[in-house]
Design an enzyme around this catalytic site. Structure first.
Site, PDB file in Angstrom:
ATOM      1  N   ASN A 172     -43.921  35.052  15.532  1.00  0.00           N
ATOM      2  CA  ASN A 172     -44.129  36.496  14.965  1.00  0.00           C
ATOM      3  C   ASN A 172     -42.633  36.998  14.823  1.00  0.00           C
ATOM      4  O   ASN A 172     -42.184  37.007  15.742  1.00  0.00           O
ATOM      5  CB  ASN A 172     -44.925  37.154  16.042  1.00  0.00           C
ATOM      6  CG  ASN A 172     -46.317  36.680  16.169  1.00  0.00           C
ATOM      7  OD1 ASN A 172     -46.707  35.642  15.348  1.00  0.00           O
ATOM      8  ND2 ASN A 172     -46.988  37.074  17.171  1.00  0.00           N
ATOM      9  N   GLU A 209     -47.053  36.481  12.301  1.00  0.00           N
ATOM     10  CA  GLU A 209     -47.137  37.744  12.028  1.00  0.00           C
ATOM     11  C   GLU A 209     -45.788  38.308  11.631  1.00  0.00           C
ATOM     12  O   GLU A 209     -44.907  37.820  12.097  1.00  0.00           O
ATOM     13  CB  GLU A 209     -47.191  38.680  13.605  1.00  0.00           C
ATOM     14  CG  GLU A 209     -48.513  38.776  14.243  1.00  0.00           C
ATOM     15  CD  GLU A 209     -48.477  39.455  15.653  1.00  0.00           C
ATOM     16  OE1 GLU A 209     -47.656  40.401  15.892  1.00  0.00           O
ATOM     17  OE2 GLU A 209     -49.226  39.299  16.441  1.00  0.00           O
ATOM     18  N   GLU A 258     -47.869  35.993  21.750  1.00  0.00           N
ATOM     19  CA  GLU A 258     -46.702  36.475  22.053  1.00  0.00           C
ATOM     20  C   GLU A 258     -46.592  36.607  23.934  1.00  0.00           C
ATOM     21  O   GLU A 258     -46.691  37.746  24.433  1.00  0.00           O
ATOM     22  CB  GLU A 258     -46.583  38.056  21.964  1.00  0.00           C
ATOM     23  CG  GLU A 258     -46.292  37.883  20.115  1.00  0.00           C
ATOM     24  CD  GLU A 258     -46.129  39.289  19.689  1.00  0.00           C
ATOM     25  OE1 GLU A 258     -45.983  40.369  20.367  1.00  0.00           O
ATOM     26  OE2 GLU A 258     -45.749  39.330  18.344  1.00  0.00           O
ATOM     27  N   ARG A 289     -56.406  35.787  10.438  1.00  0.00           N
ATOM     28  CA  ARG A 289     -55.974  35.339  11.799  1.00  0.00           C
ATOM     29  C   ARG A 289     -56.849  36.778  12.516  1.00  0.00           C
ATOM     30  O   ARG A 289     -56.276  37.793  12.488  1.00  0.00           O
ATOM     31  CB  ARG A 289     -54.637  35.550  12.068  1.00  0.00           C
ATOM     32  CG  ARG A 289     -54.065  35.323  13.580  1.00  0.00           C
ATOM     33  CD  ARG A 289     -52.705  35.089  13.805  1.00  0.00           C
ATOM     34  NE  ARG A 289     -52.121  34.759  15.013  1.00  0.00           N
ATOM     35  CZ  ARG A 289     -51.532  35.785  15.756  1.00  0.00           C
ATOM     36  NH1 ARG A 289     -50.902  36.735  15.064  1.00  0.00           N
ATOM     37  NH2 ARG A 289     -51.435  35.616  17.002  1.00  0.00           N
ATOM     38  N   TYR A 325     -40.258  40.290  13.630  1.00  0.00           N
ATOM     39  CA  TYR A 325     -39.970  41.713  13.146  1.00  0.00           C
ATOM     40  C   TYR A 325     -38.769  42.180  12.752  1.00  0.00           C
ATOM     41  O   TYR A 325     -38.227  43.020  11.998  1.00  0.00           O
ATOM     42  CB  TYR A 325     -40.959  42.803  14.181  1.00  0.00           C
ATOM     43  CG  TYR A 325     -42.244  42.478  14.152  1.00  0.00           C
ATOM     44  CD1 TYR A 325     -43.053  43.167  13.041  1.00  0.00           C
ATOM     45  CD2 TYR A 325     -42.823  41.449  14.942  1.00  0.00           C
ATOM     46  CE1 TYR A 325     -44.703  43.062  13.064  1.00  0.00           C
ATOM     47  CE2 TYR A 325     -44.147  41.328  14.888  1.00  0.00           C
ATOM     48  CZ  TYR A 325     -45.098  42.236  14.199  1.00  0.00           C
ATOM     49  OH  TYR A 325     -46.334  42.099  13.684  1.00  0.00           O
ATOM     50  N   HIS A 369     -55.054  37.935  23.089  1.00  0.00           N
ATOM     51  CA  HIS A 369     -54.016  38.758  22.660  1.00  0.00           C
ATOM     52  C   HIS A 369     -54.016  40.120  23.462  1.00  0.00           C
ATOM     53  O   HIS A 369     -54.325  41.200  23.192  1.00  0.00           O
ATOM     54  CB  HIS A 369     -54.461  39.328  21.202  1.00  0.00           C
ATOM     55  CG  HIS A 369     -53.335  39.955  20.246  1.00  0.00           C
ATOM     56  ND1 HIS A 369     -52.743  39.523  19.070  1.00  0.00           N
ATOM     57  CD2 HIS A 369     -52.580  41.089  20.467  1.00  0.00           C
ATOM     58  CE1 HIS A 369     -51.900  40.247  18.635  1.00  0.00           C
ATOM     59  NE2 HIS A 369     -51.658  41.359  19.498  1.00  0.00           N
TER      60      HIS A 369
HETATM   61  O1  IFM Z   1     -49.309  45.431  17.160  1.00  0.00           O
HETATM   62  C1  IFM Z   1     -48.520  44.389  17.496  1.00  0.00           C
HETATM   63  C2  IFM Z   1     -49.310  43.203  17.795  1.00  0.00           C
HETATM   64  O2  IFM Z   1     -50.332  43.484  18.380  1.00  0.00           O
HETATM   65  C3  IFM Z   1     -48.314  41.989  18.404  1.00  0.00           C
HETATM   66  N1  IFM Z   1     -47.006  41.918  17.723  1.00  0.00           N
HETATM   67  C4  IFM Z   1     -46.372  42.755  17.348  1.00  0.00           C
HETATM   68  C5  IFM Z   1     -47.218  43.977  16.696  1.00  0.00           C
HETATM   69  C6  IFM Z   1     -46.525  45.259  16.008  1.00  0.00           C
HETATM   70  O3  IFM Z   1     -45.764  45.791  17.287  1.00  0.00           O
END
Ligand code: IFM
Length: 470
Positions: A294, A371, A165, A76, A296, A120
């Site tokens: 995405n 992500e 995002e 990606r 985290y 992006h």
């Molecule tokens: O690096 C970023 C990415 O560009 C977008 N999503 C979160 C990642 C980590 O912060």
């Protein structure tokens, strides 16, 4: 539960143009908002910029060879708008498009399915000067750009993503100002959110018209997993308001054709939403082929706590300006547990919850984890090898959640590790390393970390090994 992933599951890694390409002024590319922002003193850690980044523009073949060595089945990447259409209008620059043609050919040559993201975060500066995302015209410019890229690459790229995002583009870019273009105008940020939604819808239609019907179109949302600090009605209402501003504001119109019921009333002190025209909900609500998520970490929220020392611990950088326009009296708290080098709490259960939420929210729509990954304080050992056991533990935990979500009925078709290699982490500069491949910023040499080897083995077997240390 089986630890085996379904046949055909996509094993990927992700990057984005400004974070890796460099060659900022080559072959006709002009500045994007991130060039301007990173060159503005005080905006990024250490004054770091993406001028060179990790020089992927010149090392693309080497990087694709690394992907092949790891056994990735998909990659990606994003296209730099200002490389392809420098002013944000008019015909495409062929030299810019040629870079992506070469990249796609190289990927296909190695049997790696390209997954292309149109946007992006790197808006051409000229479009920002004309009003940026708060201006409606930007949505139409984006659809035109999408059609140019679709016409050039649609014969070879089957997987497309409109926006990455959009929450970050709207609220970190125009409300808290920690991202480019660094504006701190709450009303403008809500306008930006709407025009990003419109851009997604218009570009989806334009791509469908420009490309073969077999191609799949998605969007990647950083949908937040927002948890209440208590079950008190006030805390639950705070969660609802943040959830609307983080998630519903995008998935509402994109997936259901409507903004969340209470969003307009919640934000009435900021804007009257008169920028939403009749017909916009229909234009935004386009059939999609997949939804990218995405993930985290999770967020822990309460109604504002007058003694809340950590009331701004929302993990989105330091700014006196809130990225939550109209959210009212809401406090963010650091969720308990171990953290990554970003200070983000590690909580794989959030990914499971997210996938099951969207399995319900969008029944029948395939899901992709577009992500997921961790920043760690990586450094080569005396032997030159980079051991990153924390990242392996992070990946294991999150992939176990993906596997569990599939078992529970979520139609998850693939997983893209963020990131293929260390890169420019926006306002944090090069200080935060998310890569499976280590980059020595002095020489730009690439060294796969232990996590890259671990991921390669998982791809080879298709089966999650026992948890590290288990
Ligand atoms: O690096 C970023 C990415 O560009 C977008 N999503 C979160 C990642 C980590 O912060």
């Amino acid at each position: 539960m089986s630890d085996r992933f379904p046949p055909g599951f996509l094993w990927g890694a992700a990057t984005s143009a400004y974070q890796i390409e460099g060659a900022a002024a080559q072959d006709g590319r002009t500045p994007s908002i991130w060039d301007t922002f990173s060159h503005t003193p005080g905006r990024t850690a250490g004054g770091d910029t993406g001028d060179v980044a990790v020089d992927h523009y010149h090392r693309m073949r080497e990087d694709v060879a690394l992907m092949a060595e790891l056994g990735l089945t998909s990659y990606r990447f994003s296209v730099s708008w200002s490389r392809v259409q420098p002013t944000g209008r008019g015909p495409a620059v062929q030299r810019g498009l040629d870079f992506y043609r070469r990249l796609v050919d190289e990927l296909l040559h190695h049997g790696i399915a390209p997954a292309l993201t149109l946007y992006h975060w790197d808006l051409p500066q000229e479009l920002e000067d004309a009003g940026g995302w708060p201006a409606r015209e930007t949505a139409y410019r984006f659809a035109e750009y999408g059609a140019l890229v679709g016409a050039a690459l649609g014969d070879r790229v089957e997987r497309w993503t409109t926006l990455n995002e959009p929450w970050c583009s709207a609220f970190l870019g125009y409300a808290s100002g920690v991202h480019a273009p660094g504006r701190t105008d709450p009303a403008a940020s809500l306008r930006a959110a709407h025009h990003l939604n419109l851009a997604h819808g218009e570009a989806t239609s334009a791509l469908r018209a420009a490309m073969p019907a077999r191609n799949q179109i998605a969007v990647s949302l950083n949908s937040a997993v927002v948890r209440p600090r208590s079950q008190d009605a006030a805390d639950l209402d705070a969660v609802r308001r943040i959830d609307d501003l983080a998630n519903g504001i995008f998935h509402g119109p994109m997936l259901h054709g409507a903004y969340p019921e209470r969003l307009f009333a919640d934000t009435a002190s900021v804007t009257d939403w008169s920028f939403v025209h009749d017909g916009d909900p229909r234009a935004i609500h386009q059939p999609l082929d997949a939804l990218g998520l995405n993930y985290y970490t999770t967020s822990l929220v309460s109604a504002a706590d007058p003694h809340g020392a950590d009331a701004r611990a929302d993990g989105h950088g330091a700014s006196p300006h809130s990225p939550w326009p109209g959210a009212g009296a809401v406090a963010f708290h650091q969720p308990p547990g171990e953290r990554t080098a970003m200070g983000w709490t590690i909580d794989p259960s959030g990914l499971y919850d997210l996938l099951l939420r969207y399995a319900k929210e969008a029944p029948g729509l395939p899901l992709l984890v577009t992500e997921n990954g961790a920043a760690c304080d990586d450094a080569p050992g005396p032997d030159g090898a980079v051991h990153d056991p924390d990242r392996i533990r992070y990946l294991h935990g999150h992939l176990a959640s993906v596997r569990r979500a599939i078992e529970a009925g979520a139609d998850v078709r693939g997983y893209y590790l963020w990131s293929l290699m260390d890169n420019f982490e926006w306002s944090y500069g090069f200080g935060k390393r998310f890569g499976a491949v280590y980059v020595d910023y002095a020489t730009l040499a690439r060294t796969p970390k232990a996590s890259a080897r671990w991921y390669a083995e998982l791809i080879r077997t298709g089966e999650l090994p026992p948890a590290p240390g288990a």
